[in-house]
Design an enzyme around this catalytic site. Structure first.
Site, PDB file in Angstrom:
ATOM      1  CG  ASP A   1       1.021  -7.748   0.068  1.00 14.24           C
ATOM      2  OD1 ASP A   1       0.235  -6.838   0.385  1.00 14.24           O
ATOM      3  OD2 ASP A   1       2.144  -7.875   0.580  1.00 14.24           O
ATOM      4  CG  HIS A   2      -4.801  -6.309   1.656  1.00 12.30           C
ATOM      5  ND1 HIS A   2      -4.239  -7.000   2.702  1.00 12.30           N
ATOM      6  CD2 HIS A   2      -5.033  -5.060   2.127  1.00 12.30           C
ATOM      7  CE1 HIS A   2      -4.130  -6.221   3.749  1.00 12.30           C
ATOM      8  NE2 HIS A   2      -4.605  -5.030   3.435  1.00 12.30           N
TER       9      HIS A   2
ATOM     10  CG  HIS B   1       1.073  -5.593   3.961  1.00 10.10           C
ATOM     11  ND1 HIS B   1       0.533  -6.414   2.993  1.00 10.10           N
ATOM     12  CD2 HIS B   1       0.390  -5.865   5.100  1.00 10.10           C
ATOM     13  CE1 HIS B   1      -0.441  -7.144   3.527  1.00 10.10           C
ATOM     14  NE2 HIS B   1      -0.530  -6.840   4.807  1.00 10.10           N
TER      15      HIS B   1
END
Length: 505
Positions: free
Chosen positions: A179-180, A242
């Site tokens: 999950d950036h 996110h």
């Protein structure tokens, strides 16, 4: 960092070009890769190794934050890269891949440490993992790691099915779900802010916090992602992953010098304490919206249903706002407000913590004072602002002042660099674990059910606004308002455009 072979599925795709290859090159330039390192790119196209390396070099010139003017460095990096044509559905292709990997491991004296990175469509994850197991590629004498991108499932049931298929060949500790947002500097700083600052540690609880707001606003529309986005919407694309990951990172209570296992445990405890969203309570706590035509930066833009590739009758959400409650010792009765949307007035990802007013006001003048705010800006500009109250010596009034610090991001690694380096070291601190993913889908599922049954109004909001007015009312019910909204013009033309757009205003 151990010597390894990095196997990249989808090596000719957009994500590989824009993020993965530049990230690995930057790690190479910074000497953060092992000396013995090989990357094998996989794709369906028939390419020679030189052609593939040429494509990689082009992606570095276009997207790397590091200069590529040193041709010798680029050439040395490309020497570590190979290419193999592969159809993910053909088991025989995996046998050829196994031979290629074994040949390179022997030539470069590499141990059987293998990374399998899935830069492909999620529906291919299960097929690839099954073929890795069947071909023997996932049986190694060293270690193995599986890296997968979101979305991890489409709902609770599909996520569980997918996880079960991955578990056939990989243990949970071997699966790294990227999950950036968890690679962004200020998100990673959240755990440090609390335990390294006694002042914040004392205030990080319901006795002093009035509410918490988490916002991820985008000015862009669906762009080239219409086919994916029209089946996902904001709730699947942003909220379930996110936004809830940022909530976990903010709300967890950690001891100093926590391990990856402790971080995962504390994040899970936050999700377990999240008050379940009963089906009848969805409308009271969730606002969904869809953008209509409007103006962004002075330019007229189309509404969502007018975008290329979008069904004109689509009821897909491009905005979602939610009110959540964490029923634990630290956060009980503190409302958390989360919102994310496309085509909004400004681009920003931030967390705002609003502190409670003191029980006794400034007694001498009985002036109303602004609340103390801690604003954590995650992007596009990272930093932190603390709002306090002071007396203005010119007029004698008590006024809010802001103490601001900005993060100089010029030489800071990008999110993918940080996360890929962590994965190579086997550090899963800033990755999503299965328990968290499952609990997040569990909380979101009643929202998806309400959407499918059309039980939740779809509010229109003009592009260039701050979202539907219903999201403002969500906070007004509790005596609060959203902080740091962008200024916007609300003309009669914009209101009329929204009201005639075919969705509820």
């Amino acid at each position: 960092m151990d010597a390894m072979t990095f196997v990249l599925f989808g090596a000719t795709g957009d994500l590989a070009k824009r993020k993965i290859f530049p990230a690995i090159y930057n790690l190479y330039v910074d000497r953060k890769l092992p000396e013995s390192f090989q990357l094998i790119g996989l794709g369906r196209r028939k390419l020679s190794e030189d052609e593939f390396r040429g494509q990689v070099a082009q992606s570095l010139r276009a997207f790397s934050r590091r200069t590529t003017s040193d041709e010798a460095t680029v050439r040395d990096f490309l020497e570590h890269i190979g290419y193999t044509e592969l159809n993910v559905n053909e088991l025989s292709d995996y046998a050829k891949l196994a031979s290629r990997i074994e040949e390179r491991e022997q030539r470069f004296v590499l141990p059987e440490n293998r990374v399998f990175y899935m830069s492909v469509a999620p529906e291919l994850f299960g097929t690839i993992v099954a073929n890795l197991q069947e071909s023997g590629l996932s049986r190694v004498s060293g270690w193995k790691r599986l890296v997968i991108e979101k979305p991890f499932g489409h709902d609770l049931e599909s996520a569980r099915v997918l996880n079960a298929s991955l578990a056939q060949a990989f243990e949970e500790k071997e699966i790294f779900r990227i999950d950036h947002y968890l690679g962004k500097p200020m998100v990673q700083n959240l755990e440090v802010l609390e335990y390294s600052n006694p002042v914040l540690q004392a205030l990080w609880r319901n006795r002093y916090v009035a509410n918490v707001q988490i916002t991820a606003a985008e000015t862009v529309g669906v762009e080239t992602r219409a086919e994916y986005y029209d089946h996902s919407g904001a709730v699947r694309d942003m909220f379930q992953n996110h936004m809830l990951q940022m909530l976990m990172m903010l709300a967890m209570q950690l001891p100093k010098h926590s391990t990856a296992e402790e971080v995962g445990f504390k994040k899970r405890k936050v999700m377990e304490a999240l008050r379940p969203l009963q089906q009848e309570g969805v409308e009271a706590n969730i606002v969904r919206g869809q953008y209509t035509a409007g103006q962004i930066g002075g330019q007229q833009v189309a509404g969502y249903t007018e975008e290329p590739g979008v069904n004109p009758a689509s009821t897909t959400d491009t905005y979602i706002a939610a009110r959540l409650w964490i029923d634990d010792y630290f956060w009980s009765e503190v409302p958390f407000y989360i919102r994310t949307g496309k085509r909004l007035a400004g681009k920003s990802t931030r967390i705002v913590i609003e502190f409670k007013d003191p029980a006794d006001k400034f007694s001498r003048t009985n002036e109303a004072t602004a609340p103390n705010l801690l604003t954590i800006d995650i992007g596009p500009e990272a930093g932190m602002t603390f709002q306090l109250n002071m007396k203005n010596p010119l007029n004698g009034k008590i006024e809010p002042v802001q103490i601001h610090t900005a993060v100089d991001e010029k030489d800071i690694p990008e999110a993918y660099e940080t996360l890929i380096a962590d994965m190579m070291r086997g550090d899963a601190t800033f990755f999503a674990h299965w328990d968290e993913v499952e609990l997040a889908w569990q909380w979101v599922q009643p929202i998806l059910n309400a959407f499918e049954r059309n039980e939740l109004p779809l509010h229109a909001y003009p592009a260039g606004s701050n979202g539907p007015e219903a999201a403002d009312r969500l906070l007004e019910q509790d005596g609060f308002h959203w902080w740091h909204d962008e200024p916007q013009a609300k003309s009669q033309e914009e209101r009329k455009l929204a009201e005639t757009a075919g969705v509820q205003v």
